[in-house]
Design a protein around this motif. Structure first.
Motif, PDB file in Angstrom:
ATOM      1  N   LEU A  90       0.937  -1.227  -0.093  1.00  0.00           N
ATOM      2  CA  LEU A  90       0.137  -0.087   0.077  1.00  0.00           C
ATOM      3  C   LEU A  90       0.905   1.213   0.015  1.00  0.00           C
ATOM      4  O   LEU A  90       0.208   2.349   0.338  1.00  0.00           O
ATOM      5  CB  LEU A  90      -1.045  -0.013   1.281  1.00  0.00           C
ATOM      6  N   LYS A  91       2.176   1.090  -0.288  1.00  0.00           N
ATOM      7  CA  LYS A  91       2.969   2.213  -0.258  1.00  0.00           C
ATOM      8  C   LYS A  91       2.508   3.349  -1.247  1.00  0.00           C
ATOM      9  O   LYS A  91       2.659   4.619  -0.525  1.00  0.00           O
ATOM     10  CB  LYS A  91       4.414   1.666  -0.532  1.00  0.00           C
ATOM     11  N   ALA A  92       2.307   3.202  -2.428  1.00  0.00           N
ATOM     12  CA  ALA A  92       1.701   4.273  -3.254  1.00  0.00           C
ATOM     13  C   ALA A  92       0.447   5.084  -2.603  1.00  0.00           C
ATOM     14  O   ALA A  92       0.501   6.210  -2.810  1.00  0.00           O
ATOM     15  CB  ALA A  92       1.199   3.541  -4.654  1.00  0.00           C
ATOM     16  N   LYS A  93      -0.459   4.226  -1.900  1.00  0.00           N
ATOM     17  CA  LYS A  93      -1.663   4.962  -1.346  1.00  0.00           C
ATOM     18  C   LYS A  93      -0.904   5.792   0.038  1.00  0.00           C
ATOM     19  O   LYS A  93      -1.531   6.890   0.009  1.00  0.00           O
ATOM     20  CB  LYS A  93      -2.419   3.977  -0.841  1.00  0.00           C
ATOM     21  N   THR A  94      -0.059   5.314   0.811  1.00  0.00           N
ATOM     22  CA  THR A  94       0.492   6.247   1.837  1.00  0.00           C
ATOM     23  C   THR A  94       1.073   7.383   1.362  1.00  0.00           C
ATOM     24  O   THR A  94       1.164   8.431   1.973  1.00  0.00           O
ATOM     25  CB  THR A  94       0.948   5.312   2.795  1.00  0.00           C
ATOM     26  N   ASP A  95       1.851   7.005   0.366  1.00  0.00           N
ATOM     27  CA  ASP A  95       2.665   8.167  -0.058  1.00  0.00           C
ATOM     28  C   ASP A  95       1.730   9.342  -0.758  1.00  0.00           C
ATOM     29  O   ASP A  95       2.128  10.507  -0.546  1.00  0.00           O
ATOM     30  CB  ASP A  95       3.877   7.611  -1.239  1.00  0.00           C
ATOM     31  N   ALA A  96       0.905   8.768  -1.297  1.00  0.00           N
ATOM     32  CA  ALA A  96      -0.188   9.826  -1.792  1.00  0.00           C
ATOM     33  C   ALA A  96      -0.629  10.812  -0.916  1.00  0.00           C
ATOM     34  O   ALA A  96      -1.083  11.759  -1.057  1.00  0.00           O
ATOM     35  CB  ALA A  96      -1.147   9.085  -2.883  1.00  0.00           C
ATOM     36  N   MET A  97      -1.054  10.040   0.198  1.00  0.00           N
ATOM     37  CA  MET A  97      -1.429  10.659   1.335  1.00  0.00           C
ATOM     38  C   MET A  97      -0.626  11.921   1.981  1.00  0.00           C
ATOM     39  O   MET A  97      -1.095  13.130   2.244  1.00  0.00           O
ATOM     40  CB  MET A  97      -1.944   9.723   2.684  1.00  0.00           C
ATOM     41  N   THR A  98       0.734  11.572   1.805  1.00  0.00           N
ATOM     42  CA  THR A  98       1.630  12.801   2.251  1.00  0.00           C
ATOM     43  C   THR A  98       1.594  13.931   1.126  1.00  0.00           C
ATOM     44  O   THR A  98       1.435  15.085   1.677  1.00  0.00           O
ATOM     45  CB  THR A  98       2.803  11.898   2.140  1.00  0.00           C
ATOM     46  N   THR A  99       1.399  13.663   0.038  1.00  0.00           N
ATOM     47  CA  THR A  99       1.482  14.695  -0.887  1.00  0.00           C
ATOM     48  C   THR A  99       0.222  15.490  -0.980  1.00  0.00           C
ATOM     49  O   THR A  99      -0.003  16.309  -1.568  1.00  0.00           O
ATOM     50  CB  THR A  99       1.715  14.248  -2.377  1.00  0.00           C
ATOM     51  N   LEU A 100      -0.878  14.958  -0.492  1.00  0.00           N
ATOM     52  CA  LEU A 100      -2.348  15.318  -0.500  1.00  0.00           C
ATOM     53  C   LEU A 100      -2.446  16.032   1.055  1.00  0.00           C
ATOM     54  O   LEU A 100      -3.703  16.284   1.195  1.00  0.00           O
ATOM     55  CB  LEU A 100      -3.292  14.501  -0.707  1.00  0.00           C
ATOM     56  N   GLY A 101      -1.676  16.212   1.704  1.00  0.00           N
ATOM     57  CA  GLY A 101      -1.681  16.864   3.081  1.00  0.00           C
ATOM     58  C   GLY A 101      -2.264  15.800   3.829  1.00  0.00           C
ATOM     59  O   GLY A 101      -3.126  16.331   4.881  1.00  0.00           O
ATOM     60  N   SER A 102      -1.957  14.670   3.860  1.00  0.00           N
ATOM     61  CA  SER A 102      -2.735  13.284   4.539  1.00  0.00           C
ATOM     62  C   SER A 102      -4.104  13.407   4.703  1.00  0.00           C
ATOM     63  O   SER A 102      -4.838  12.988   5.848  1.00  0.00           O
ATOM     64  CB  SER A 102      -2.064  13.771   6.139  1.00  0.00           C
ATOM     65  N   LYS A 103      -4.735  13.542   3.742  1.00  0.00           N
ATOM     66  CA  LYS A 103      -6.225  13.466   3.713  1.00  0.00           C
ATOM     67  C   LYS A 103      -6.409  11.925   3.361  1.00  0.00           C
ATOM     68  O   LYS A 103      -6.164  11.480   2.430  1.00  0.00           O
ATOM     69  CB  LYS A 103      -6.935  14.136   2.688  1.00  0.00           C
ATOM     70  N   ALA A 104      -7.211  11.095   4.238  1.00  0.00           N
ATOM     71  CA  ALA A 104      -7.406   9.833   3.983  1.00  0.00           C
ATOM     72  C   ALA A 104      -8.271   9.635   2.917  1.00  0.00           C
ATOM     73  O   ALA A 104      -9.101  10.625   2.647  1.00  0.00           O
ATOM     74  CB  ALA A 104      -8.011   9.219   5.176  1.00  0.00           C
ATOM     75  N   PRO A 105      -8.118   8.661   2.109  1.00  0.00           N
ATOM     76  CA  PRO A 105      -8.970   8.367   1.024  1.00  0.00           C
ATOM     77  C   PRO A 105     -10.495   8.202   1.564  1.00  0.00           C
ATOM     78  O   PRO A 105     -10.515   7.663   2.434  1.00  0.00           O
ATOM     79  CB  PRO A 105      -8.464   7.462   0.156  1.00  0.00           C
ATOM     80  N   ALA A 106     -11.417   8.489   0.707  1.00  0.00           N
ATOM     81  CA  ALA A 106     -12.629   8.209   0.946  1.00  0.00           C
ATOM     82  C   ALA A 106     -12.782   6.749   0.844  1.00  0.00           C
ATOM     83  O   ALA A 106     -12.484   6.236   0.063  1.00  0.00           O
ATOM     84  CB  ALA A 106     -13.556   9.047   0.103  1.00  0.00           C
ATOM     85  N   ALA A 107     -13.732   6.265   1.641  1.00  0.00           N
ATOM     86  CA  ALA A 107     -14.084   4.927   1.815  1.00  0.00           C
ATOM     87  C   ALA A 107     -14.524   4.571   0.212  1.00  0.00           C
ATOM     88  O   ALA A 107     -15.357   5.213  -0.383  1.00  0.00           O
ATOM     89  CB  ALA A 107     -15.077   4.397   2.485  1.00  0.00           C
ATOM     90  N   GLY A 108     -13.882   3.558  -0.711  1.00  0.00           N
ATOM     91  CA  GLY A 108     -14.486   3.070  -1.903  1.00  0.00           C
ATOM     92  C   GLY A 108     -13.762   4.037  -3.060  1.00  0.00           C
ATOM     93  O   GLY A 108     -14.098   3.955  -4.045  1.00  0.00           O
TER      94      GLY A 108
END
Length: 116
Positions: free
Chosen positions: A95-113
């Motif tokens: 899941l590294k790509a998703k956790t890295d994306a959170m860093t670049t998005l200001g740590s906004k957790a992805p919406a469910a689904g």
């Protein structure tokens, strides 16, 4: 760790709050430890697997979406297998790509689904 928790449990509001809290402290060079057992039970996906059947099921489904695999025993998600697979996913950076994306998005957790 909170980023990983937010990726595997994107609808857990307590994880989102703790992630924002930890980032504020880190910006100010302050420690984010210790935490309480209650906080860990609410936000740590490894503890949630063994302490909550509902959380175990949600995490198993999230893993199924990521890997296409989930183990059940007697019609229930096997906590040991879910725990082992979650650990493997973190160790192997599944899941590294998703956790890295959170860093670049200001740590906004992805919406469910949400599509990732």
């Amino acid at each position: 760790n909170y980023r990983f928790a937010a990726v595997v449990e994107p609808d857990n509001t307590e994880v989102k709050e703790r992630l924002r809290w930890a980032e504020r402290l880190q910006r100010d060079s302050l420690p984010t430890m210790p935490s309480t057992v209650g906080e860990e039970l609410a936000t740590n996906p490894y503890m949630r697997i063994v302490s909550s059947r509902g959380a175990c099921s949600k995490l198993a489904l999230a893993m199924f979406e990521a890997t296409g695999d989930v183990t059940t025993r007697d019609g229930q998600h096997d906590k040991v297998a879910v725990l082992a697979e979650l650990r493997r996913m973190k160790d192997d950076n599944v899941l590294k790509a998703k956790t890295d994306a959170m860093t670049t998005l200001g740590s906004k957790a992805p919406a469910a689904g949400a599509a990732q």
